[in-house]
Structure formats: structure tokens, C-alpha cells
Scaffold this motif. Structure first.
Motif, mmCIF file in Angstrom:
data_model
loop_
_atom_site.group_PDB
_atom_site.id
_atom_site.type_symbol
_atom_site.label_atom_id
_atom_site.label_comp_id
_atom_site.label_asym_id
_atom_site.label_seq_id
_atom_site.Cartn_x
_atom_site.Cartn_y
_atom_site.Cartn_z
ATOM 1 N N MET A 177 62.382 11.066 58.288
ATOM 2 C CA MET A 177 62.587 11.911 57.748
ATOM 3 C C MET A 177 62.088 10.623 56.540
ATOM 4 N N LEU A 178 61.466 11.085 55.404
ATOM 5 C CA LEU A 178 60.285 10.618 54.423
ATOM 6 C C LEU A 178 61.934 10.855 52.662
ATOM 7 N N VAL A 179 62.783 10.010 51.992
ATOM 8 C CA VAL A 179 63.436 10.207 50.426
ATOM 9 C C VAL A 179 62.786 9.595 49.728
ATOM 10 N N ARG A 180 62.620 10.620 48.440
ATOM 11 C CA ARG A 180 61.928 10.214 47.364
ATOM 12 C C ARG A 180 62.750 9.714 46.742
ATOM 13 N N ILE A 181 62.330 9.115 45.451
ATOM 14 C CA ILE A 181 63.806 8.325 45.100
ATOM 15 C C ILE A 181 62.970 8.541 43.553
ATOM 16 N N VAL A 182 63.377 9.219 42.751
ATOM 17 C CA VAL A 182 62.134 8.427 41.137
ATOM 18 C C VAL A 182 63.826 8.170 40.202
ATOM 19 N N GLU A 232 69.155 21.954 36.050
ATOM 20 C CA GLU A 232 70.014 23.107 36.449
ATOM 21 C C GLU A 232 69.304 24.320 36.330
ATOM 22 N N ALA A 233 68.220 24.386 36.195
ATOM 23 C CA ALA A 233 67.593 25.446 35.686
ATOM 24 C C ALA A 233 66.339 25.874 37.429
ATOM 25 N N THR A 234 65.921 24.253 37.600
ATOM 26 C CA THR A 234 65.044 24.219 38.419
ATOM 27 C C THR A 234 65.603 23.629 39.893
ATOM 28 N N LYS A 235 66.852 23.194 40.082
ATOM 29 C CA LYS A 235 67.652 22.249 41.158
ATOM 30 C C LYS A 235 67.875 23.138 42.563
ATOM 31 N N THR A 236 67.651 24.484 42.171
ATOM 32 C CA THR A 236 67.826 25.649 43.313
ATOM 33 C C THR A 236 65.865 25.585 43.729
ATOM 34 N N ASN A 237 65.678 25.980 42.830
ATOM 35 C CA ASN A 237 63.657 25.956 43.245
ATOM 36 C C ASN A 237 62.722 24.605 44.339
ATOM 37 N N ILE A 238 63.225 23.393 43.395
ATOM 38 C CA ILE A 238 63.350 22.500 44.278
ATOM 39 C C ILE A 238 63.783 22.457 45.365
ATOM 40 N N ARG A 239 65.282 22.209 45.493
ATOM 41 C CA ARG A 239 65.672 22.658 47.190
ATOM 42 C C ARG A 239 65.394 23.725 48.253
ATOM 43 N N GLU A 240 64.573 24.523 48.095
ATOM 44 C CA GLU A 240 64.174 25.414 48.107
ATOM 45 C C GLU A 240 62.722 25.429 48.950
ATOM 46 N N PHE A 241 62.104 24.711 48.315
ATOM 47 C CA PHE A 241 60.528 24.304 48.084
ATOM 48 C C PHE A 241 59.904 23.992 49.628
ATOM 49 N N LYS A 242 59.130 24.801 50.764
ATOM 50 C CA LYS A 242 58.955 24.084 51.541
ATOM 51 C C LYS A 242 59.113 23.034 51.980
ATOM 52 N N SER A 277 65.128 12.545 47.015
ATOM 53 C CA SER A 277 64.802 14.540 47.613
ATOM 54 C C SER A 277 64.748 13.688 49.020
ATOM 55 N N TYR A 278 64.288 14.424 49.887
ATOM 56 C CA TYR A 278 64.684 14.528 50.990
ATOM 57 C C TYR A 278 63.261 15.093 51.407
ATOM 58 N N TRP A 279 62.589 15.101 52.027
ATOM 59 C CA TRP A 279 61.663 15.724 52.910
ATOM 60 C C TRP A 279 60.646 15.647 53.983
ATOM 61 N N GLU A 280 60.835 16.327 55.020
ATOM 62 C CA GLU A 280 60.351 16.721 56.959
ATOM 63 C C GLU A 280 59.682 15.896 56.925
ATOM 64 N N SER A 281 58.265 15.668 55.299
ATOM 65 C CA SER A 281 57.323 15.188 56.081
ATOM 66 C C SER A 281 57.001 14.030 54.604
ATOM 67 N N GLU A 282 56.091 13.613 54.759
ATOM 68 C CA GLU A 282 54.820 13.364 53.687
ATOM 69 C C GLU A 282 54.641 14.206 53.383
ATOM 70 N N ALA A 283 53.792 14.991 54.612
ATOM 71 C CA ALA A 283 52.177 15.957 54.057
ATOM 72 C C ALA A 283 53.111 17.340 52.818
ATOM 73 N N GLU A 324 59.849 6.290 37.623
ATOM 74 C CA GLU A 324 59.322 4.743 38.665
ATOM 75 C C GLU A 324 59.883 6.100 39.798
ATOM 76 N N ALA A 325 59.106 5.693 41.044
ATOM 77 C CA ALA A 325 59.405 6.125 41.981
ATOM 78 C C ALA A 325 58.800 5.798 43.159
ATOM 79 N N TRP A 326 59.695 5.784 44.168
ATOM 80 C CA TRP A 326 59.797 4.710 45.458
ATOM 81 C C TRP A 326 59.642 6.209 46.950
ATOM 82 N N SER A 327 58.726 5.797 47.619
ATOM 83 C CA SER A 327 58.673 6.578 49.018
ATOM 84 C C SER A 327 59.584 5.969 50.018
ATOM 85 N N VAL A 328 60.293 6.594 50.944
ATOM 86 C CA VAL A 328 61.174 5.194 51.541
ATOM 87 C C VAL A 328 61.947 6.044 52.990
ATOM 88 N N ASP A 329 61.750 5.775 54.042
ATOM 89 C CA ASP A 329 62.098 6.289 55.165
ATOM 90 C C ASP A 329 63.405 5.633 55.433
#
Length: 98
Positions: free
Chosen positions: A1-6, A23-33, A54-60, A87-92
Motif C-alpha cells: 500500500m502506498l501512502v502519500r503524505i503532503v 470539507e467540500a472535496t474530501k468525499t470526492n478524493i476518498r471515493e476516487f478509484k 492519502s492511502y492508495w492501492e498502487s502508484e498507478a 512538500e510531498a512524500w510517497s511511502v510504502d
């Protein structure tokens, strides 16, 4: 699992604008495929500093989000609010104990 920290810092007068936008966009982000979790944190010492995890199934999946209309729409609204360069980091995620 990939975690993106910003890490984001905002001008004090823009903090509420950022929070309203989140507040207005969090649900759309969370529901993004491919997104499996979304968290927002605020720095204890500096209330104008925030972190998103944010936690992602994959880098793709993350890249699909970063190239999406949703991301571009959100980023174009919050980018002018920054007081510092984000600043942003992608971590496993290696392990989680509960």
C-alpha cells in the motif's frame, strides 16, 4: 500500500478557506478509484500547517488521481493559499499496530 503524505502551510487568513475546500472535496478524493483512506492532520505548534495522508492501492492509482480533473480543480484553488512551498512524500506502509 502506498501512502502519500503532503505538508502544506497556509497564510493565516487562508486557513479557513483551505478547511472549507477540504470539507467540500474530501468525499470526492476518498471515493476516487484506488483511494482507500484519507486523513487530515494539523500541526500542534503552528495551526497554519496541515498534513494530508492519502492511502492508495498502487502508484498507478495515485498517478491517475494526480492527472485527474478533480486534482487539478482542487490544486488550482488551494495553490494560491500557500505560505510555504508544499512538500510531498510517497511511502510504502510497512506495518501498523493497533
Amino acid at each position: 500500500m502506498l501512502v502519500r503524505i503532503v505538508k502544506m502551510g497556509f497564510y493565516k487568513q487562508n486557513v479557513e478557506v483551505f478547511l472549507e475546500n477540504f470539507e467540500a472535496t474530501k468525499t470526492n478524493i476518498r471515493e476516487f478509484k484506488g483511494c482507500t483512506n484519507l486523513e487530515l492532520y494539523r500541526d500542534k505548534k503552528d495551526p497554519s500547517i496541515f498534513f494530508t495522508y492519502s492511502y492508495w492501492e498502487s502508484e498507478a492509482a495515485l498517478e491517475n488521481y494526480r492527472k485527474s480533473e478533480l486534482f487539478n480543480s482542487i490544486w488550482s484553488k488551494i495553490k494560491p493559499l500557500f505560505s510555504i512551498r508544499p512538500e510531498a512524500w510517497s511511502v510504502d506502509k510497512m506495518e501498523s499496530l493497533k
